[in-house]
Design an enzyme around this catalytic site. Structure first.
Site, PDB file in Angstrom:
ATOM      1  N   ALA A 125       0.809  -1.209   0.000  1.00 28.40           N
ATOM      2  CA  ALA A 125       0.000   0.000   0.000  1.00 28.40           C
ATOM      3  C   ALA A 125       0.849   1.270   0.000  1.00 28.40           C
ATOM      4  CB  ALA A 125      -0.916  -0.032   1.215  1.00 28.40           C
ATOM      5  N   ASN A 181       2.593  -3.440   7.737  1.00 23.12           N
ATOM      6  CA  ASN A 181       3.271  -4.156   6.651  1.00 23.12           C
ATOM      7  C   ASN A 181       4.081  -3.200   5.791  1.00 23.12           C
ATOM      8  OD1 ASN A 181       2.344  -6.934   7.016  1.00 23.12           O
ATOM      9  ND2 ASN A 181       0.340  -5.978   6.805  1.00 23.12           N
ATOM     10  N   HIS A 211       0.179   7.213   3.556  1.00 23.01           N
ATOM     11  CA  HIS A 211       1.570   6.842   3.862  1.00 23.01           C
ATOM     12  C   HIS A 211       2.498   7.814   3.141  1.00 23.01           C
ATOM     13  CE1 HIS A 211       0.228   3.107   5.619  1.00 23.01           C
ATOM     14  NE2 HIS A 211      -0.349   2.747   4.491  1.00 23.01           N
TER      15      HIS A 211
HETATM   16  N1  LIG Z   1       1.857  -5.685   2.289  1.00 27.39           N
HETATM   17  C1  LIG Z   1       0.892  -4.780   2.467  1.00 27.39           C
HETATM   18  O1  LIG Z   1       1.035  -3.591   2.162  1.00 27.39           O
HETATM   19  C2  LIG Z   1      -0.416  -5.217   3.045  1.00 27.39           C
HETATM   20  C3  LIG Z   1      -1.541  -4.388   2.940  1.00 27.39           C
HETATM   21  C4  LIG Z   1      -2.736  -4.831   3.453  1.00 27.39           C
HETATM   22  C5  LIG Z   1      -2.817  -6.059   4.126  1.00 27.39           C
HETATM   23  N2  LIG Z   1      -1.693  -6.814   4.261  1.00 27.39           N
HETATM   24  C6  LIG Z   1      -1.727  -8.087   4.985  1.00 27.39           C
HETATM   25  O2  LIG Z   1      -2.169  -9.119   4.120  1.00 27.39           O
HETATM   26  C7  LIG Z   1      -2.843 -10.131   4.904  1.00 27.39           C
HETATM   27  C8  LIG Z   1      -4.208 -10.430   4.266  1.00 27.39           C
HETATM   28  O3  LIG Z   1      -5.009  -9.251   4.288  1.00 27.39           O
HETATM   29  P1  LIG Z   1      -6.581  -9.319   3.970  1.00 27.39           P
HETATM   30  O4  LIG Z   1      -7.093  -7.937   3.961  1.00 27.39           O
HETATM   31  O5  LIG Z   1      -6.824 -10.195   2.785  1.00 27.39           O
HETATM   32  O6  LIG Z   1      -7.112 -10.054   5.295  1.00 27.39           O
HETATM   33  P2  LIG Z   1      -8.504 -10.778   5.527  1.00 27.39           P
HETATM   34  O7  LIG Z   1      -8.730 -10.747   6.999  1.00 27.39           O
HETATM   35  O8  LIG Z   1      -9.554 -10.233   4.624  1.00 27.39           O
HETATM   36  O9  LIG Z   1      -8.223 -12.316   5.074  1.00 27.39           O
HETATM   37  C9  LIG Z   1      -7.273 -13.133   5.678  1.00 27.39           C
HETATM   38  C10 LIG Z   1      -7.688 -14.605   5.442  1.00 27.39           C
HETATM   39  O10 LIG Z   1      -6.602 -15.445   5.847  1.00 27.39           O
HETATM   40  C11 LIG Z   1      -7.104 -16.489   6.693  1.00 27.39           C
HETATM   41  N3  LIG Z   1      -6.039 -16.851   7.633  1.00 27.39           N
HETATM   42  C12 LIG Z   1      -5.509 -16.078   8.631  1.00 27.39           C
HETATM   43  N4  LIG Z   1      -4.554 -16.754   9.286  1.00 27.39           N
HETATM   44  C13 LIG Z   1      -4.449 -17.967   8.681  1.00 27.39           C
HETATM   45  C14 LIG Z   1      -3.615 -19.094   8.896  1.00 27.39           C
HETATM   46  N5  LIG Z   1      -2.704 -19.121   9.878  1.00 27.39           N
HETATM   47  N6  LIG Z   1      -3.762 -20.162   8.079  1.00 27.39           N
HETATM   48  C15 LIG Z   1      -4.682 -20.150   7.081  1.00 27.39           C
HETATM   49  N7  LIG Z   1      -5.510 -19.110   6.833  1.00 27.39           N
HETATM   50  C16 LIG Z   1      -5.391 -18.038   7.630  1.00 27.39           C
HETATM   51  C17 LIG Z   1      -8.338 -15.913   7.362  1.00 27.39           C
HETATM   52  O11 LIG Z   1      -9.226 -16.960   7.766  1.00 27.39           O
HETATM   53  C18 LIG Z   1      -8.916 -15.032   6.260  1.00 27.39           C
HETATM   54  O12 LIG Z   1      -9.826 -15.747   5.423  1.00 27.39           O
HETATM   55  C19 LIG Z   1      -2.931  -9.586   6.329  1.00 27.39           C
HETATM   56  O13 LIG Z   1      -1.911 -10.138   7.148  1.00 27.39           O
HETATM   57  C20 LIG Z   1      -2.692  -8.101   6.168  1.00 27.39           C
HETATM   58  O14 LIG Z   1      -2.114  -7.493   7.312  1.00 27.39           O
HETATM   59  C21 LIG Z   1      -0.515  -6.428   3.714  1.00 27.39           C
END
Ligand SMILES: NC(=O)c1ccc[n+]([C@@H]2O[C@H](COP(=O)([O-])OP(=O)(O)OC[C@H]3O[C@@H](n4cnc5c(N)ncnc54)[C@H](O)[C@@H]3O)[C@@H](O)[C@H]2O)c1
Length: 260
Positions: A125, A181, A211
């Site tokens: 992001a 992140n 950001h």
């Molecule tokens: N790199 C970046 O800039 C950035 C930006 C936004 C989000 N993220 C990260 O990406 C990840 C996903 O974000 P999202 O918005 O799709 O989240 P979300 O909550 O919509 O979906 C996450 C999914 O992963 C599943 N899950 C969680 N832990 C698990 C595990 N140990 N094993 C199997 N499944 C598991 C959950 O059940 C859920 O369905 C998060 O960790 C978030 O912090 C990163």
């Protein structure tokens, strides 16, 4: 052909699966693994016919996918990054904050090097990761990330602007694991978790997740600002994060790479 499987069928996972299904990336997606089936259940039936749901990681990891995208949680990175690489699959990570654990980071790099695999970390992001990577080669004096969010997005209520954190990325990742992140990606691309400065501000006057990155070095100075709107179906995740992962997949599958 790139054959992708996804850990985590949440907002980011589903957005990427839909993008592949719509033909935006020259890639196949064949399976998802999640501890909860709710996110998979809301996918359209025609996608579900092609993308198998796995509740069992052992079965999931033994498919013929050649790239696994983690879009789940930092716990998932800790539990599955090593097994994914040990099964000879490339890895793309979204929950980058998990890599503040230096042992884990060094371990996955070593396995990838030994097995000739790749670990991809999309810009997420934020904008300016290309600049920090290039600037690093000439010498960087400082990198500062200022994240400004509506108090609701930070889980607090306040009528005034409030600085919640002012320190280095290493401490920020520990204190704000769900929001940071971006700080982790910036640290890994540049001068590390200990030297990257982070400020987190709760601001009731903003709607976007903002950001701002400032980099100073021998090359001069870079200032970037990303004013992120939330994803259409998840207010907690910036839409640009999903789009950056799609762009990273496009870069892997394209014959021409633009940008660092
Ligand atoms: N790199 C970046 O800039 C950035 C930006 C936004 C989000 N993220 C990260 O990406 C990840 C996903 O974000 P999202 O918005 O799709 O989240 P979300 O909550 O919509 O979906 C996450 C999914 O992963 C599943 N899950 C969680 N832990 C698990 C595990 N140990 N094993 C199997 N499944 C598991 C959950 O059940 C859920 O369905 C998060 O960790 C978030 O912090 C990163």
């Amino acid at each position: 052909m790139l054959n992708l499987c996804v850990i985590g069928c949440g907002n980011i996972g589903r957005t990427i699966i839909r993008a592949i299904y719509e033909g935006k990336i020259d890639c196949k997606v064949s399976g998802v693994f999640d501890v909860n089936k709710d996110g998979y259940n809301v996918l359209p039936d025609e996608i579900k016919k092609q993308v198998k749901f796995f509740a069992n990681f052992e079965e999931f990891i033994n498919t013929d996918a050649n790239l696994i995208l983690e879009a789940a949680s930092q716990q998932a990175v800790k539990a599955y990054a090593v097994p994914v690489l040990k099964h000879d699959k490339n890895l793309m990570l979204m929950s980058v904050g998990a890599l503040v654990d230096k042992n884990l980071f060094e371990n996955i790099k070593e396995i990838a090097r030994a097995k000739n695999l790749k670990i991809y970390i999309p810009s997420g992001a934020v904008v300016g990761i290309d600049g920090v990577k290039a600037a690093l080669l000439g010498g960087i004096e400082s990198v500062t990330l200022t994240t400004r969010k509506n108090p609701k997005g930070l889980g607090i209520t306040t009528d005034d602007e409030k600085i919640l954190f002012d320190g280095n990325a290493s401490d920020a990742v520990g204190k704000f694991p769900k929001n940071i992140n971006v700080a982790a990606t910036l640290s890994l691309a540049g001068i590390g978790f200990g030297k990257t400065k982070v400020r987190i501000i709760a601001d009731p006057n903003v709607r976007e997740n903002i950001h701002e990155i400032r980099i100073k070095g021998k090359f001069g100075e870079i200032l970037t600002v990303a004013k992120n709107l939330p994803s259409p179906d998840n207010p907690k995740t910036s839409y640009l994060a999903s789009l950056a992962a799609i762009a990273c997949l496009k870069k892997i599958t394209s014959e021409i790479e633009i940008g660092t």
